[in-house]
Design an enzyme around this catalytic site. Structure first.
Site, mmCIF file in Angstrom:
data_model
loop_
_atom_site.group_PDB
_atom_site.id
_atom_site.type_symbol
_atom_site.label_atom_id
_atom_site.label_comp_id
_atom_site.label_asym_id
_atom_site.label_seq_id
_atom_site.Cartn_x
_atom_site.Cartn_y
_atom_site.Cartn_z
ATOM 1 N N ASN A 1 20.213 17.148 -19.209
ATOM 2 C CA ASN A 1 19.100 18.059 -18.941
ATOM 3 C C ASN A 1 19.511 19.431 -19.479
ATOM 4 O O ASN A 1 20.266 20.160 -18.839
ATOM 5 C CB ASN A 1 18.847 18.103 -17.428
ATOM 6 C CG ASN A 1 17.668 18.990 -17.071
ATOM 7 O OD1 ASN A 1 17.064 19.617 -17.943
ATOM 8 N ND2 ASN A 1 17.349 19.051 -15.794
ATOM 9 N N HIS B 1 7.217 17.843 -13.368
ATOM 10 C CA HIS B 1 7.930 17.036 -12.356
ATOM 11 C C HIS B 1 7.481 15.570 -12.422
ATOM 12 O O HIS B 1 7.611 14.832 -11.443
ATOM 13 C CB HIS B 1 7.661 17.526 -10.917
ATOM 14 C CG HIS B 1 8.231 18.860 -10.585
ATOM 15 N ND1 HIS B 1 7.530 19.781 -9.847
ATOM 16 C CD2 HIS B 1 9.421 19.432 -10.867
ATOM 17 C CE1 HIS B 1 8.269 20.868 -9.684
ATOM 18 N NE2 HIS B 1 9.421 20.685 -10.307
ATOM 19 N N GLU C 1 12.755 17.045 1.509
ATOM 20 C CA GLU C 1 13.702 16.085 2.075
ATOM 21 C C GLU C 1 14.464 16.650 3.268
ATOM 22 O O GLU C 1 14.862 15.902 4.160
ATOM 23 C CB GLU C 1 14.722 15.657 0.996
ATOM 24 C CG GLU C 1 14.106 14.782 -0.082
ATOM 25 C CD GLU C 1 15.023 14.622 -1.296
ATOM 26 O OE1 GLU C 1 16.249 14.637 -1.143
ATOM 27 O OE2 GLU C 1 14.470 14.475 -2.400
ATOM 28 N N ARG D 1 16.170 14.698 -20.681
ATOM 29 C CA ARG D 1 14.968 15.224 -20.054
ATOM 30 C C ARG D 1 14.314 16.204 -21.031
ATOM 31 O O ARG D 1 14.982 17.085 -21.571
ATOM 32 C CB ARG D 1 15.332 15.961 -18.774
ATOM 33 C CG ARG D 1 14.138 16.549 -18.116
ATOM 34 C CD ARG D 1 14.503 17.331 -16.900
ATOM 35 N NE ARG D 1 13.292 17.821 -16.271
ATOM 36 C CZ ARG D 1 13.269 18.815 -15.409
ATOM 37 N NH1 ARG D 1 14.378 19.403 -15.068
ATOM 38 N NH2 ARG D 1 12.139 19.206 -14.889
#
Ligand code: ADP
Length: 395
Positions: free
Chosen positions: A7, A180, A331, A91
């Site tokens: 990335n 995303h 999360e 990515r």
């Protein structure tokens, strides 16, 4: 097969080496300050192995060379030779309308990524540098590009078109793209495994950057980020939705250019701008708990806007079977999750306090009586990239 996930940002490069036999992370790390003084590689391996190296990295090629050296090092390395890396997954931020799925990187793919540079002027050139740096040091290793925008390409025109003259879409492809996507696909895919197919799901990816998506039977029908990641809910440093006239008003009053205002909206707004404290949710909570009114307002605005988006997506889909929380805040922060769900009681959303409290791993946090299943599903964008890479390279 071992797969290296890359990335690349403008001055950074994150990596993970994943063993696809059991999908375990063998090593991961980060090169920072590429092209500027003080370049640093942080390499983590095994249970808690960590190695840091300060070495000049003038470009991404130097960074990739440092990464491959670290991976093969006699002391803290995890492979004996580069040949053990079966493939590399990259990515890429913006795939425009060129990419509806991940693809093997060849000349055609590189050209198409270049074509998308006007849409992702900051990220796509950095992503390309990462790809080219990898190709230079691993010329025969197959590589795959995984796009942040691809999952959202199933949106209907009524969701992705802006209410401006269509000539701007025709000339410059100005429309909603959404970002995303790798996370939204991973999380909604996992929800389908757990809850069954054909469901209407709202994914709330709430991290430093945040976005929501409405997904019907695995297909994205709407998402909150737009032409760029600036649109949508309140984020760490991004404003999210606002009246575009704000840009002109601030530019005129502060003698700023539109680009300077947009930089402020991207980097100095959101939690940071409203609270005046920090872009990090934990700092904003700490300030709010000490009575800081700006921090309290930032939290209220954050939750209010997300609840509003959930309500609008339920309407867009004609109902909702599941709401999924993921990413750093989604999360970890049970209080924030409860705040977002509180106004949704009218549509039968009922959180089970005990289940919600402290939940960080995968599981249901709604009560048995709740009309909508509310879940936490941890995202894993690197694993999603590695899975795509394996699938395409195995073909
Ligand atoms: P990024 O978009 O940079 O990948 P993350 O998904 O890592 O961001 O999310 C970062 C956000 O998650 C920060 O606002 C941080 O405060 C928040 N966060 C991370 N861990 C916790 C935690 N344990 N409790 C509350 N918030 C957390």
């Amino acid at each position: 097969m071992k797969i290296l996930v890359i990335n690349a940002g403008s001055s950074s490069l994150k990596y993970q080496l994943i063993d696809m036999v059991d999908e375990s992370v063998i090593a991961k790390g980060l090169c920072e300050r590429i092209g500027i003084e003080g370049s640093l590689l942080t390499h983590k391996y095994g249970a808690d192995g960590k190695f840091e190296l300060k070495t000049p990295m003038k470009d991404h090629k130097d960074a990739m060379a440092a990464v491959l050296d670290a991976l093969q090092d006699a002391d803290h390395g995890v492979i004996k030779s580069i040949d053990e890396i079966g493939a590399v997954g990259h990515r890429v931020l913006h795939g425009g309308m060129e990419f509806t799925a991940s693809c093997i990187i060849d000349d055609k793919c590189i050209e198409a990524i270049k074509k998308c540079i006007p849409l992702g002027p900051l990220h796509n050139p950095a992503n390309l540098q990462g790809i080219q740096a990898c190709q230079a040091v691993m010329p025969t290793t197959p590589m795959v590009a995984v796009f942040d925008t691809a999952f959202h390409q199933t949106m209907p025109a009524k969701a992705y078109m802006y209410g401006i003259p269509t000539e701007y879409y025709d000339k410059y492809q100005i429309r909603r793209y959404g970002f995303h996507g790798t996370s939204h696909r991973f999380v909604s895919g996992r929800a389908a495994e757990l809850l069954g197919k054909g469901k209407k799901v709202i994914v709330c990816h709430l991290g430093n950057g945040s976005s929501l998506s409405a997904v019907v039977d695995g297909k994205c029908v709407d998402t909150s980020m737009g032409l760029t990641p600036l649109e949508g809910v309140l984020m760490g440093t991004r404003s999210g939705d606002l009246d575009p006239a704000v840009v002109e008003c601030i530019a005129n009053n502060e003698n700023m250019t539109p680009s300077q205002v947009l930089n402020m909206l991207n980097k100095k707004s959101g939690f940071l701008g409203v609270s005046g404290v920090s872009s990090d949710m934990r700092d904003v909570w700490a300030a709010a708990n000490e009575g800081n009114e700006h921090a309290k307002l930032a939290l209220d605005m954050w939750a209010y806007r997300i609840s509003k988006y959930i309500g609008s997506y339920a309407a867009a889909m004609g109902g909702v079977d599941a709401i999924i929380f993921t990413a750093g805040i989604g999360e970890n922060d049970y209080v924030a999750r409860a705040m977002v769900c509180e106004p949704l009681k009218f549509m039968g959303v009922e959180i089970d306090e005990a289940k919600n409290k402290g939940k960080r791993d995968e599981g249901v946090i709604s009560s048995d009586a709740s009309k909508v299943t509310v879940m936490v599903i941890p995202t894993n964008e690197e694993l999603a990239i590695a899975r795509d890479t394996l699938e395409l390279c195995a073909k």
